[in-house]
Write an enzyme that holds these catalytic residues in place. Structure first.
Site, PDB file in Angstrom:
ATOM      1  N   LYS A 130       0.808  -1.227  -0.065  1.00  0.00           N
ATOM      2  CA  LYS A 130      -0.209  -0.075  -0.131  1.00  0.00           C
ATOM      3  C   LYS A 130       0.897   1.397  -0.013  1.00  0.00           C
ATOM      4  CE  LYS A 130      -4.333   0.926   0.109  1.00  0.00           C
ATOM      5  NZ  LYS A 130      -5.778   0.425  -0.122  1.00  0.00           N
ATOM      6  N   ASP A 170      -7.017   4.431  -4.472  1.00  0.00           N
ATOM      7  CA  ASP A 170      -7.707   4.424  -3.233  1.00  0.00           C
ATOM      8  C   ASP A 170      -8.267   5.611  -2.923  1.00  0.00           C
ATOM      9  OD1 ASP A 170      -7.791   2.708  -0.583  1.00  0.00           O
ATOM     10  OD2 ASP A 170      -7.229   4.369   0.047  1.00  0.00           O
TER      11      ASP A 170
HETATM   12  P1  NDP Z   1     -12.861   8.071  -2.817  1.00  0.00           P
HETATM   13  O1  NDP Z   1     -11.724   8.852  -2.768  1.00  0.00           O
HETATM   14  O2  NDP Z   1     -13.318   7.608  -4.122  1.00  0.00           O
HETATM   15  O3  NDP Z   1     -13.961   8.435  -1.724  1.00  0.00           O
HETATM   16  C1  NDP Z   1     -13.615   8.642  -0.303  1.00  0.00           C
HETATM   17  C2  NDP Z   1     -14.977   9.037   0.256  1.00  0.00           C
HETATM   18  O4  NDP Z   1     -14.618   9.028   1.753  1.00  0.00           O
HETATM   19  C3  NDP Z   1     -15.291  10.428   0.218  1.00  0.00           C
HETATM   20  O5  NDP Z   1     -16.533  10.815   0.148  1.00  0.00           O
HETATM   21  C4  NDP Z   1     -14.623  11.152   1.037  1.00  0.00           C
HETATM   22  O6  NDP Z   1     -15.059  12.507   1.586  1.00  0.00           O
HETATM   23  C5  NDP Z   1     -14.821  10.170   2.378  1.00  0.00           C
HETATM   24  N1  NDP Z   1     -13.963  10.522   3.413  1.00  0.00           N
HETATM   25  C6  NDP Z   1     -12.408  10.257   3.157  1.00  0.00           C
HETATM   26  N2  NDP Z   1     -11.834  10.797   4.208  1.00  0.00           N
HETATM   27  C7  NDP Z   1     -12.900  10.944   5.093  1.00  0.00           C
HETATM   28  C8  NDP Z   1     -12.698  11.064   6.681  1.00  0.00           C
HETATM   29  N3  NDP Z   1     -11.609  11.361   7.209  1.00  0.00           N
HETATM   30  N4  NDP Z   1     -14.019  11.237   7.147  1.00  0.00           N
HETATM   31  C9  NDP Z   1     -15.226  11.150   6.545  1.00  0.00           C
HETATM   32  N5  NDP Z   1     -15.169  10.825   5.219  1.00  0.00           N
HETATM   33  C10 NDP Z   1     -14.150  10.658   4.579  1.00  0.00           C
HETATM   34  O7  NDP Z   1     -12.041   6.749  -2.056  1.00  0.00           O
HETATM   35  P2  NDP Z   1     -12.981   5.141  -2.353  1.00  0.00           P
HETATM   36  O8  NDP Z   1     -13.994   5.081  -2.420  1.00  0.00           O
HETATM   37  O9  NDP Z   1     -12.118   4.740  -3.408  1.00  0.00           O
HETATM   38  O10 NDP Z   1     -12.323   4.624  -0.888  1.00  0.00           O
HETATM   39  C11 NDP Z   1     -13.140   4.550   0.282  1.00  0.00           C
HETATM   40  C12 NDP Z   1     -12.811   3.420   1.049  1.00  0.00           C
HETATM   41  O11 NDP Z   1     -12.858   2.095   0.537  1.00  0.00           O
HETATM   42  C13 NDP Z   1     -11.441   3.697   1.740  1.00  0.00           C
HETATM   43  O12 NDP Z   1     -11.172   3.012   3.103  1.00  0.00           O
HETATM   44  C14 NDP Z   1     -10.596   2.638   0.811  1.00  0.00           C
HETATM   45  O13 NDP Z   1      -9.254   2.207   1.242  1.00  0.00           O
HETATM   46  C15 NDP Z   1     -11.624   1.456   0.597  1.00  0.00           C
HETATM   47  N6  NDP Z   1     -11.365   0.629  -0.543  1.00  0.00           N
HETATM   48  C16 NDP Z   1     -11.339   1.136  -1.791  1.00  0.00           C
HETATM   49  C17 NDP Z   1     -11.143   0.334  -2.667  1.00  0.00           C
HETATM   50  C18 NDP Z   1     -11.583   0.672  -4.240  1.00  0.00           C
HETATM   51  O14 NDP Z   1     -11.399   0.061  -5.074  1.00  0.00           O
HETATM   52  N7  NDP Z   1     -11.550   2.137  -4.360  1.00  0.00           N
HETATM   53  C19 NDP Z   1     -10.931  -1.163  -2.690  1.00  0.00           C
HETATM   54  C20 NDP Z   1     -10.968  -1.549  -1.200  1.00  0.00           C
HETATM   55  C21 NDP Z   1     -11.152  -0.636  -0.380  1.00  0.00           C
HETATM   56  P3  NDP Z   1     -14.318  13.753   1.130  1.00  0.00           P
HETATM   57  O15 NDP Z   1     -14.547  14.171  -0.339  1.00  0.00           O
HETATM   58  O16 NDP Z   1     -14.828  14.905   1.959  1.00  0.00           O
HETATM   59  O17 NDP Z   1     -12.977  13.556   1.463  1.00  0.00           O
END
Ligand code: NDP
Length: 451
Positions: A130, A170
């Site tokens: 990662k 991510d």
């Molecule tokens: P994105 O960047 O597309 O979206 C992240 C979302 O989470 C946004 O809505 C963001 O809001 C919100 N967010 C981020 N940080 C915080 C915080 N500290 N508090 C509240 N909301 C927060 O990321 P992904 O959708 O790709 O990833 C989301 C999760 O899924 C992560 O934990 C990632 O590790 C996990 N994941 C993702 C995979 C993938 O294929 N994309 C695979 C497996 C796991 P804002 O815009 O305000 O920051």
């Protein structure tokens, strides 16, 4: 030196904390795994004789580097880049890149450690890594993001390769960032290889990759419901947190299967839409987030529903909950509210979004709990399929990929279920995922001897 697993998990964890100070997220992730695996290892002493768990907890290597780039005003900016290559026993290192101002080495150690078990569960040959940076893409112009990505890749390139380490996206790393990173890699190596996944379709991406984590999470919950009372998703009220990649495609698949999704969120607040989010409303969210790079509050303004600033969705009554934003976003109080409101299953789209006391509360209250390392493994699984397609220089169609993803999620569920009853009377998918993920990596490490 770390003690062996005898005499207790507490002593073992004490040594981990001492050796890895100021890394609470890493400690949390390790503690969960050690607690699950401890009884299993006691019954299979070959793993403790060869200190397999102790070796898995220590990353193969940690790379940290300076990233300098110029913003639109010509000012010099300095960020820190990371890549934690955790374990390549069962395949090339594989795992996403996160660009977010909150990240520290701790973040990537916890994520890389989780990835070891997740990638093992997918049944595909992928090791675990990662990485990312404390760079914040929010509020930056496309050109600033491009210059950052080019500078980041200029150093990362020394450490990755299609048979060595294959990063993906991510938080904060979506199609735009992957494009800039891949372009810079191609330019510097003069090679077109499958060195990154999550690419756009024009340059070697796979259909279903962007949908895979969210869809996979829903397939996982379908499997849990089927195995525990045969309930259908149709008609269920669902809360989803986040509004990024995972949240959007979790919502899309749930809606497609007849569920009513009533929430989305971002780090500023939550929207509550009791009428239900529709496919059309989701298209609005997609444009809002991926093109306009706006805030979820604009959904509430546009559709006239409630916006809850600074809040998470967990006090909203639901049958199924999908934490899909970030780590530790669902606390014990949130878990109590969900249980009180009749929630029957929680499935983690994000990595480690549920605090340990909340996980225990769900399991003790018979809520089906799908841990992220199993439930969100669909994303990396389709990344694995993207690598296969790149190597074969061909593309599979959407139907084929979705059915492969569905099959993989069923296999992941079944492996977890096989070990879920190891310690408990009700299914404990956390133990199941940890033990099943451990066995494949551990047996492979034994085959290689001591190194
Ligand atoms: P994105 O960047 O597309 O979206 C992240 C979302 O989470 C946004 O809505 C963001 O809001 C919100 N967010 C981020 N940080 C915080 C915080 N500290 N508090 C509240 N909301 C927060 O990321 P992904 O959708 O790709 O990833 C989301 C999760 O899924 C992560 O934990 C990632 O590790 C996990 N994941 C993702 C995979 C993938 O294929 N994309 C695979 C497996 C796991 P804002 O815009 O305000 O920051």
């Amino acid at each position: 030196m770390l003690p062996t697993l005898n005499p207790s998990v507490d002593q073992f964890m004490e040594a981990i904390r001492e050796k890895n100070p100021h890394e609470p997220d890493f400690h949390q992730a390790v503690h969960e795994v050690v607690s699950s695996i401890y009884p299993f290892i006691q019954q299979n002493p070959v793993y403790s004789d060869y200190k397999i768990l102790e070796r898995i907890i220590e990353p193969d290597r940690i790379i940290m580097f300076r990233v300098c780039w110029e913003d639109d005003k010509g000012r010099v900016n300095i960020n820190r880049g990371y890549r934690v290559q955790f374990n390549n026993a069962i395949g090339p290192y594989k795992g996403g890149l996160r660009f977010h101002p909150s990240v520290r080495l701790d973040t990537f150690k916890f994520l890389g450690f989780e990835q070891v078990f997740k990638n093992s569960l997918t049944t595909l040959p992928m090791g675990a890594a990662k990485g990312g940076s404390d760079f914040d893409p929010k509020g930056k112009s496309d050109h600033e993001v491009m210059r950052f990505c080019q500078a980041f890749m200029t150093e990362l390139i020394r450490h990755i390769g299609k048979d060595t380490d294959v990063p993906a996206g991510d938080i904060g790393v979506g199609a735009r960032e992957i494009g800039y990173l891949f372009g810079q890699h191609k330019r510097l190596t003069n090679r077109f290889t499958g060195v990154l996944t999550g690419k756009a379709l024009n340059f070697g991406g796979s259909l279903i990759r962007k949908e895979a984590t969210g869809y996979g999470c829903v397939f996982f919950v379908q499997n849990m419901l089927k195995a525990n009372g045969n309930q259908s998703i149709d008609g269920k009220i669902c809360t989803v947190s986040g509004s990024g990649n995972v949240a959007q495609y979790t919502a899309e698949k749930l809606i497609h299967l007849g569920a009513k999704v009533v929430s989305l969120s971002d780090s500023s607040g939550t929207i509550y839409d009791p009428e239900g989010i529709t496919a059309e409303k989701l298209a609005f969210v997609d444009e809002l987030k991926n093109i306009k790079r706006g805030r979820i509050e604009e959904y509430a303004t546009h559709y006239g529903c409630e916006y809850r600033p600074g809040k998470r969705p967990w006090d909203i009554p639901c049958d199924l909950a999908f934490p899909s934003a970030t780590q530790n976003e669902l606390s014990l109080d949130d878990a109590k509210a969900l249980v009180k409101n009749g929630c029957i299953a929680v499935c983690e789209g994000a990595n480690m979004p549920t605090t340990p006391d909340a996980v225990a509360y769900f399991i003790n209250n018979n809520v089906l709990f799908g841990p992220g390392k199993a439930a969100n493994a669909g994303g990396v699984a389709v990344s694995g399929l993207e690598m296969t397609q790149n190597s074969m220089r061909l593309s599979w169609d959407r139907h084929d990929l979705e059915s492969r993803l569905n099959g993989i999620m069923t296999k992941i569920h079944d492996q977890c279920a096989q070990y879920a009853y190891y310690n408990t009377k009700t299914p404990n998918y956390v133990d199941g995922a940890n033990i099943a993920g451990f066995i494949k990596v551990a047996q492979t490490m034994l085959s290689y001897g001591i190194h």
